[in-house]
Scaffold this motif. Structure first.
Motif, PDB file in Angstrom:
ATOM      1  N   GLN A  66       4.720 -28.841  14.559  1.00  0.00           N
ATOM      2  CA  GLN A  66       3.677 -29.789  14.921  1.00  0.00           C
ATOM      3  C   GLN A  66       2.478 -29.455  14.041  1.00  0.00           C
ATOM      4  N   PHE A  67       1.842 -30.476  13.449  1.00  0.00           N
ATOM      5  CA  PHE A  67       0.719 -30.238  12.544  1.00  0.00           C
ATOM      6  C   PHE A  67      -0.347 -31.292  12.784  1.00  0.00           C
ATOM      7  N   GLY A  68      -1.599 -30.867  12.754  1.00  0.00           N
ATOM      8  CA  GLY A  68      -2.716 -31.788  12.894  1.00  0.00           C
ATOM      9  C   GLY A  68      -4.027 -31.073  12.642  1.00  0.00           C
ATOM     10  N   ASN A 125      -4.175 -33.904  18.417  1.00  0.00           N
ATOM     11  CA  ASN A 125      -3.662 -34.958  17.533  1.00  0.00           C
ATOM     12  C   ASN A 125      -2.506 -34.468  16.650  1.00  0.00           C
ATOM     13  N   ALA A 126      -1.906 -33.342  17.005  1.00  0.00           N
ATOM     14  CA  ALA A 126      -0.786 -32.798  16.229  1.00  0.00           C
ATOM     15  C   ALA A 126       0.446 -33.684  16.383  1.00  0.00           C
ATOM     16  N   GLN A 127       1.155 -33.880  15.275  1.00  0.00           N
ATOM     17  CA  GLN A 127       2.362 -34.701  15.256  1.00  0.00           C
ATOM     18  C   GLN A 127       3.519 -33.876  14.697  1.00  0.00           C
ATOM     19  N   ASP A 144     -12.193 -28.462   7.848  1.00  0.00           N
ATOM     20  CA  ASP A 144     -12.644 -27.141   8.269  1.00  0.00           C
ATOM     21  C   ASP A 144     -11.527 -26.315   8.889  1.00  0.00           C
ATOM     22  N   ALA A 145     -10.533 -26.999   9.496  1.00  0.00           N
ATOM     23  CA  ALA A 145      -9.486 -26.279  10.203  1.00  0.00           C
ATOM     24  C   ALA A 145      -8.261 -27.175  10.342  1.00  0.00           C
ATOM     25  N   PHE A 146      -7.137 -26.560  10.704  1.00  0.00           N
ATOM     26  CA  PHE A 146      -5.937 -27.318  11.042  1.00  0.00           C
ATOM     27  C   PHE A 146      -5.182 -26.570  12.126  1.00  0.00           C
ATOM     28  N   TYR A 147      -4.384 -27.304  12.887  1.00  0.00           N
ATOM     29  CA  TYR A 147      -3.578 -26.739  13.969  1.00  0.00           C
ATOM     30  C   TYR A 147      -2.123 -26.758  13.537  1.00  0.00           C
ATOM     31  N   LEU A 148      -1.435 -25.653  13.793  1.00  0.00           N
ATOM     32  CA  LEU A 148      -0.029 -25.551  13.441  1.00  0.00           C
ATOM     33  C   LEU A 148       0.732 -24.947  14.610  1.00  0.00           C
TER      34      LEU A 148
END
Length: 105
Positions: free
Chosen positions: A49-51, A56-58, A78-82
């Motif tokens: 999952q990435f966003g 809002n991760a898909q 500035d950042a990302f979620y993994l």
């Protein structure tokens, strides 16, 4: 691994932070792949999952992670979620026919 990676850290070069982030992800993948496989499993696969934020991760394909991280960095994010979760993988036979001699030329 469920983590939000910050790319702008005060006092650190953004490019070095980006490379350190990629290194951390690669090390996690290597560590997960070293684990013993359960009976009947061919390899460790990953659900990804990435966003830009956790909400809002898909779902994305594992092979596209580096390109997605680079795209966020290039846009100035500035950042990302993994989210990377290891799961058992099973190999499947290819569905295509063997190439003929004419196709090999």
């Amino acid at each position: 691994m469920k983590k939000t990676f910050q790319l702008n850290i005060e006092g650190k070069n953004r490019d070095r932070v980006l490379e350190a982030t990629k290194h951390e992800i690669r090390q996690y993948i290597k560590r997960e792949r070293r684990k013993t496989l359960p009976e009947g499993v061919d390899f460790w696969d990953f659900d990804c999952q990435f966003g830009t934020r956790p909400d809002n991760a898909q779902g994305v394909h594992f092979a596209t992670l580096t390109a997605l991280i680079d795209a966020v960095a290039k846009e100035g994010g500035d950042a990302f979620y993994l989210e990377l979760l290891a799961k058992p993988g099973h190999r499947t036979a290819r569905t295509g026919a063997e190439p003929t001699d004419d196709e090999l030329l």
